[in-house]
Design an enzyme around this catalytic site. Structure first.
Site, PDB file in Angstrom:
ATOM      1  N   LYS A  20      25.521  11.626  78.755  1.00 37.20           N
ATOM      2  CA  LYS A  20      26.535  11.922  80.164  1.00 37.20           C
ATOM      3  C   LYS A  20      26.130  13.716  80.696  1.00 37.20           C
ATOM      4  O   LYS A  20      25.605  14.520  80.265  1.00 37.20           O
ATOM      5  CB  LYS A  20      28.080  12.695  79.211  1.00 37.20           C
ATOM      6  CG  LYS A  20      28.586  11.216  78.712  1.00 37.20           C
ATOM      7  CD  LYS A  20      29.124  10.531  79.463  1.00 37.20           C
ATOM      8  CE  LYS A  20      29.269   8.586  79.085  1.00 37.20           C
ATOM      9  NZ  LYS A  20      29.168   8.131  80.009  1.00 37.20           N
ATOM     10  N   SER A  63      27.161   3.814  83.546  1.00 34.03           N
ATOM     11  CA  SER A  63      27.949   5.185  83.470  1.00 34.03           C
ATOM     12  C   SER A  63      26.969   6.740  84.320  1.00 34.03           C
ATOM     13  O   SER A  63      27.898   7.052  84.538  1.00 34.03           O
ATOM     14  CB  SER A  63      28.002   5.131  82.583  1.00 34.03           C
ATOM     15  OG  SER A  63      27.628   6.008  81.313  1.00 34.03           O
TER      16      SER A  63
END
Length: 192
Positions: free
Chosen positions: A94, A46
């Site tokens: 993230k 990701s």
């Protein structure tokens, strides 16, 4: 007693000295992990291309509980991001896109995410990556952050949880630290 006899009595047995050294090293390592840095293994794609699966990163614990736009952070997603077998469910890595008070929208006529009406420059995205296929327009509440993975087509992030509790925005207090360095594998070692 002679001087030699006294000095021999004060020296600890080598095994005891080694045991004391090991205990001190373990205490020091625990203190470093708790107060300075903590390692995390990147579980998924990701955050590509910046981070790849298997990278071991260090989270700077001095930055815990803070978030700055553009930083890559490790945070505790318990109760906000659904746990999966792939990621272990608790800690997530993230990029912070927006923080409390920011209005974040997708997308402007050129396809860019905007923060308070200004197009967000995202040089960390791989060439040809669309900033988002999901449209959104929201104001980030105080004390929260809006996070996205750099690999937008393969990232569960704030966009996917807009209707969930918290609206996909994570409390800044959940930040474990900024990911500032890759330490493993050695071929990828370096600052982020």
């Amino acid at each position: 007693m002679t001087r030699d006899h006294v000095s021999r009595r004060r020296r600890p047995h080598p095994v005891v000295a080694a045991a004391v050294c090991v205990v001190l090293l373990l205490v020091a390592a625990g203190a470093v992990r708790h107060f300075v840095v903590r390692p995390f293994r990147v579980p998924s794609a990701s955050m590509e291309p910046a981070l790849v699966p298997g990278d071991v990163i260090l989270a700077d614990r001095s930055t815990r509980g803070t978030a700055t736009r553009g930083d890559i952070v490790v945070f505790d997603g318990t109760g906000y991001f659904a746990p999966t077998a792939e990621d272990g469910g608790r800690y997530w890595v993230k990029r912070v896109i927006a923080v409390g008070g920011d209005r974040v929208s997708c997308c402007d006529p050129d396809g860019a995410i905007t923060i308070d009406g200004e197009a967000l420059q995202e040089p960390y995205l791989a060439p040809g990556t669309a900033p988002s296929e999901i449209e959104f327009d929201l104001r980030v509440p105080a004390g929260r952050m809006f996070v996205l993975g750099d690999n937008r087509s393969d990232s569960t992030d704030s966009r996917h949880l807009l209707g969930a509790p918290g609206g996909g925005m994570i409390p800044v207090e959940r930040v474990v630290g900024d990911a500032d360095r890759i330490v493993w594998p050695l071929t990828r070692r370096g600052a982020l």
